[in-house]
Design a protein around this motif. Structure first.
Motif, mmCIF file in Angstrom:
data_model
loop_
_atom_site.group_PDB
_atom_site.id
_atom_site.type_symbol
_atom_site.label_atom_id
_atom_site.label_comp_id
_atom_site.label_asym_id
_atom_site.label_seq_id
_atom_site.Cartn_x
_atom_site.Cartn_y
_atom_site.Cartn_z
ATOM 1 N N PRO A 152 0.813 -1.228 0.000
ATOM 2 C CA PRO A 152 0.000 0.000 0.000
ATOM 3 C C PRO A 152 0.839 1.268 0.000
ATOM 4 C CG PRO A 152 -0.086 -1.062 2.152
ATOM 5 C CD PRO A 152 0.589 -2.026 1.226
ATOM 6 N N TYR A 153 2.086 1.182 0.508
ATOM 7 C CA TYR A 153 2.981 2.329 0.492
ATOM 8 C C TYR A 153 3.321 2.708 -0.953
ATOM 9 C CZ TYR A 153 5.931 5.202 3.579
ATOM 10 O OH TYR A 153 6.472 6.222 4.316
ATOM 11 N N ILE A 154 3.559 1.688 -1.790
ATOM 12 C CA ILE A 154 3.805 1.951 -3.211
ATOM 13 C C ILE A 154 2.549 2.550 -3.839
ATOM 14 C CG2 ILE A 154 4.392 0.917 -5.444
ATOM 15 C CD1 ILE A 154 5.869 -1.282 -3.917
ATOM 16 N N LEU A 278 9.601 3.674 11.328
ATOM 17 C CA LEU A 278 10.088 4.164 10.035
ATOM 18 C C LEU A 278 11.198 3.316 9.454
ATOM 19 C CD1 LEU A 278 9.817 6.363 7.891
ATOM 20 C CD2 LEU A 278 11.499 7.711 9.153
ATOM 21 N N PHE A 279 12.185 2.953 10.261
ATOM 22 C CA PHE A 279 13.308 2.175 9.730
ATOM 23 C C PHE A 279 13.117 0.672 9.890
ATOM 24 C CE2 PHE A 279 15.340 6.143 9.081
ATOM 25 C CZ PHE A 279 16.325 5.907 8.128
ATOM 26 N N MET A 280 11.887 0.260 10.164
ATOM 27 C CA MET A 280 11.558 -1.152 10.070
ATOM 28 C C MET A 280 11.096 -1.502 8.650
ATOM 29 S SD MET A 280 12.221 -2.256 13.093
ATOM 30 C CE MET A 280 13.454 -0.954 13.131
ATOM 31 N N TYR A 281 10.703 -0.495 7.883
ATOM 32 C CA TYR A 281 10.243 -0.740 6.511
ATOM 33 C C TYR A 281 11.384 -1.282 5.655
ATOM 34 C CZ TYR A 281 5.680 1.531 7.016
ATOM 35 O OH TYR A 281 4.388 1.838 7.379
ATOM 36 N N PRO A 363 10.846 6.780 -4.433
ATOM 37 C CA PRO A 363 10.520 5.802 -3.384
ATOM 38 C C PRO A 363 9.779 4.585 -3.905
ATOM 39 C CG PRO A 363 9.147 7.758 -3.186
ATOM 40 C CD PRO A 363 10.207 8.084 -4.180
ATOM 41 N N ALA A 364 8.928 4.759 -4.934
ATOM 42 C CA ALA A 364 8.225 3.600 -5.485
ATOM 43 C C ALA A 364 9.217 2.590 -6.049
ATOM 44 C CB ALA A 364 7.247 4.042 -6.577
ATOM 45 N N ILE A 421 -5.175 4.540 1.739
ATOM 46 C CA ILE A 421 -4.694 5.273 2.914
ATOM 47 C C ILE A 421 -4.865 4.431 4.179
ATOM 48 C CG2 ILE A 421 -5.114 7.307 4.352
ATOM 49 C CD1 ILE A 421 -5.940 8.749 1.724
ATOM 50 N N ASN A 422 -5.994 3.748 4.287
ATOM 51 C CA ASN A 422 -6.235 2.914 5.469
ATOM 52 C C ASN A 422 -5.255 1.757 5.551
ATOM 53 O OD1 ASN A 422 -8.387 4.492 6.255
ATOM 54 N ND2 ASN A 422 -9.903 3.259 5.190
ATOM 55 N N PHE A 423 -4.956 1.160 4.403
ATOM 56 C CA PHE A 423 -3.976 0.075 4.408
ATOM 57 C C PHE A 423 -2.584 0.586 4.779
ATOM 58 C CE2 PHE A 423 -7.007 -2.674 2.132
ATOM 59 C CZ PHE A 423 -6.746 -3.873 2.782
ATOM 60 N N GLN A 424 -2.275 1.815 4.405
ATOM 61 C CA GLN A 424 -0.998 2.381 4.800
ATOM 62 C C GLN A 424 -0.950 2.614 6.313
ATOM 63 O OE1 GLN A 424 1.872 2.706 4.077
ATOM 64 N NE2 GLN A 424 2.644 4.294 5.403
ATOM 65 N N LEU A 425 -2.065 3.039 6.893
ATOM 66 C CA LEU A 425 -2.128 3.170 8.352
ATOM 67 C C LEU A 425 -1.878 1.819 9.019
ATOM 68 C CD1 LEU A 425 -5.255 5.494 8.747
ATOM 69 C CD2 LEU A 425 -2.862 6.139 9.004
#
Length: 554
Positions: A152-154, A278-281, A363-364, A421-425
């Motif tokens: 979802p971030y992508i 953040l740095f777990m991604y 970033p993508a 957006i919800n999946f990114q949350l």
């Protein structure tokens, strides 16, 4: 220029030819750079995951700085942070303190991760977890969580590009057919997929210079030029306070200019939880492991806070959009692109749109590469083909990077934007549950692998169910990322609550399992692995390419 009349007129103008021409120019420039990157710093033995997925682990301080900045400060950051300020006021500023908190945190553990990863040839965090705890099951859990949080971030990078295209008037308008409307987006991501497939991590590393340069230029101009046109910051803050005091659908004021006492727990826990996550991604770790030495990581943790200054200035654009009466057509994500369109001359609006668009591509690309690395190493090699050669890993990773982009594209084109957006949350809540295994493992072997797996599962289940129960004025489920903290009664970030529960379960079960003498698995690392630098004996960067790509024990 304080009413929405101007913005309505802008919205009806159709395609802004000058802005579109400038946008296309920069897009074509970075496309050429993306393909040329395949020859940049290219090694003789390029068909390996180390070369394609980590850029040969060869990037110095400045390349790593731009790469990490391009990785962490995305198009969606550019669009969403000021949009949050525009919608709710001060609560949207949580992004600023969390980017301040994160750098002292990563200074303590990222150099250790770099050292052990380079000595053993680890490409992903799951590689490290498997090597440290001798558990493919725990490694798979970390890998699947990373994949789940990254997709979802992508997709949200697409939301950023779509916001720009909507304001530019590209796509034929709301009543055009789906193909015509989405064709510009399809072209942009087809080009992205092509040069990422060809050049690997070198493409976003090279393009990040352009992306970050444009973003700094646009923000520097915006923070001076727009306030002058709007009558100064005093007028901006006064108008924003009045606009946020207007009652919304809930019957309460839509937001606050400054955070009130009732919001402090939510604000603080969201900032802290986001900093821990953040740095777990996977994409953050991919950019980190591409650097050439331990000291490059240490230096970057001291200079990356410059981006936090940029983010603070960027957030102020949300207040400017309120003062300008920017018409978002019911979509707050359009606030900043539309503000740029209304305030800037067309040619500079094109530069600003290019900054956002390229800010999505970089970033993508890194995210898709990180997801491909995870699947190749921790699903394909660990479970499907343990004897895979470096060349086979390379081919699979390139193919998976394409599939990940296609999946994200389908996701955002077929679902409502609020779903993405919800999946990114949820992604932030989920990825935080990998922290005990990763960061805990970098400092101690005390935690039991089964306890870590159980703690991860409890945190994932609790976090998902708690987020499912959050409603908003527009949706029944997944309406936000904050809920009541059990036992405290305050509203706080669900991800942090789930993380605390995860740690408690992990500690208690570790004590129990150790008392029962449950098998703990083999640790293939040694204490000096965690402080090794490039010149130290055994670090894989000094080994021939054929051996540098394979983790110890395989």
């Amino acid at each position: 220029m304080t009413t929405s009349v101007t913005t309505l007129a802008a919205a009806s103008r159709g395609v802004d030819g000058v802005a579109l021409a400038v946008f296309v120019f920069f897009f074509l420039a970075v496309t050429v750079m993306g393909f040329l990157a395949a020859r940049w710093r290219r090694a003789e033995q390029s068909a390996s995951l180390d070369e394609w997925g980590l850029g040969g682990r060869s990037f110095g301080t400045w390349i790593t700085w731009f790469l990490l900045g391009g990785d962490l400060y995305t198009a969606y950051t550019f669009v969403a942070v000021p949009a949050a300020i525009y919608t709710a006021g001060a609560s949207g500023f949580f992004a600023v303190p969390y980017t301040i908190l994160v750098y002292p945190l990563i200074f303590t553990f990222l150099p250790r991760l770099w050292s052990v990863s380079h000595r053993h040839g680890y490409v992903t965090t799951s590689d490290f977890v498997r090597g440290r705890f001798g558990s493919k099951g725990l490694s798979l859990a970390v890998a699947l969580t990373g994949l789940l949080a990254t997709m979802p971030y992508i997709a949200l990078q697409l939301v950023g590009i779509q916001a720009v295209l909507d304001v530019l008037g590209v796509g034929g308008g709301e009543h055009a057919g789906w193909f015509v409307k989405d064709l510009p987006l399809l072209i942009a991501f087809a080009v992205l997929a092509a040069y990422t497939y060809s050049s690997g991590l070198r493409a976003p590393a090279l393009i990040a210079f352009v992306k970050d340069g444009l973003i700094y230029l646009v923000i520097a101009v915006a923070i001076i030029y727009i306030p002058i046109k709007l009558g100064g910051f005093g007028e901006i803050f006064h108008s924003a306070k009045d606009a946020l005091a207007v009652h919304g659908p809930t019957g309460k004021p839509r937001g606050e200019l400054t955070s009130g006492p009732n919001a402090q727990w939510a604000y603080a826990t969201l900032a802290l939880g986001s900093a821990l996550a953040l740095f777990m991604y996977p994409h953050s770790i991919t950019a980190t492991l591409s650097s050439r030495s331990r000291n490059v990581i240490r230096r970057n943790t001291t200079i990356l806070p410059l981006y936090s200054l940029m983010l603070g200035l960027l957030a102020l654009l949300g207040f400017m959009a309120l003062k300008a009466g920017t018409d978002t057509r019911g979509n707050a994500q359009l606030a900043i692109p539309q503000l740029f369109e209304d305030m800037f001359p067309s040619w500079f609006a094109g530069v600003a749109f290019a900054a956002i668009g390229i800010g999505a591509l970089v970033p993508a690309a890194i995210m898709s590469i990180a997801a491909a690395n995870l699947f190749t190493r921790n699903v394909y090699k660990d479970f499907l083909k343990p004897g895979a050669t470096p060349e086979q890993e390379h081919k699979v990773a390139k193919l998976v990077s394409l599939l990940v982009k296609v999946g994200a594209l389908i996701f955002v084109l077929t679902m409502d934007k609020t779903v993405a957006i919800n999946f990114q949350l949820l992604g932030g809540i989920w990825i935080l549950q990998t922290m005990p295994a990763l960061v805990g493992g970098l400092f101690t072997r005390w935690f039991h692998r089964w306890a870590l797996l159980a703690g991860w599962a409890i945190g994932m289940v609790y976090g998902t169910l708690a987020a499912y129960g959050v409603a908003s004025p527009t949706q029944k489920h997944f309406g936000g990322s904050s809920a009541e903290i059990p036992g405290i009664g305050q509203i706080g970030y669900i991800g942090l609550t789930a993380f605390v529960l995860n740690v408690v379960v992990t500690v208690v079960l570790t004590v129990v399992l150790k008392a029962l003498k449950a098998p703990e698995g083999a640790d293939e690392t040694s204490p000096d692995d965690y402080t090794a630098d490039l010149g130290d004996r055994g670090v894989t960067a000094d080994l021939p390419p054929a051996t540098a790509g394979a983790p110890a024990g395989h």
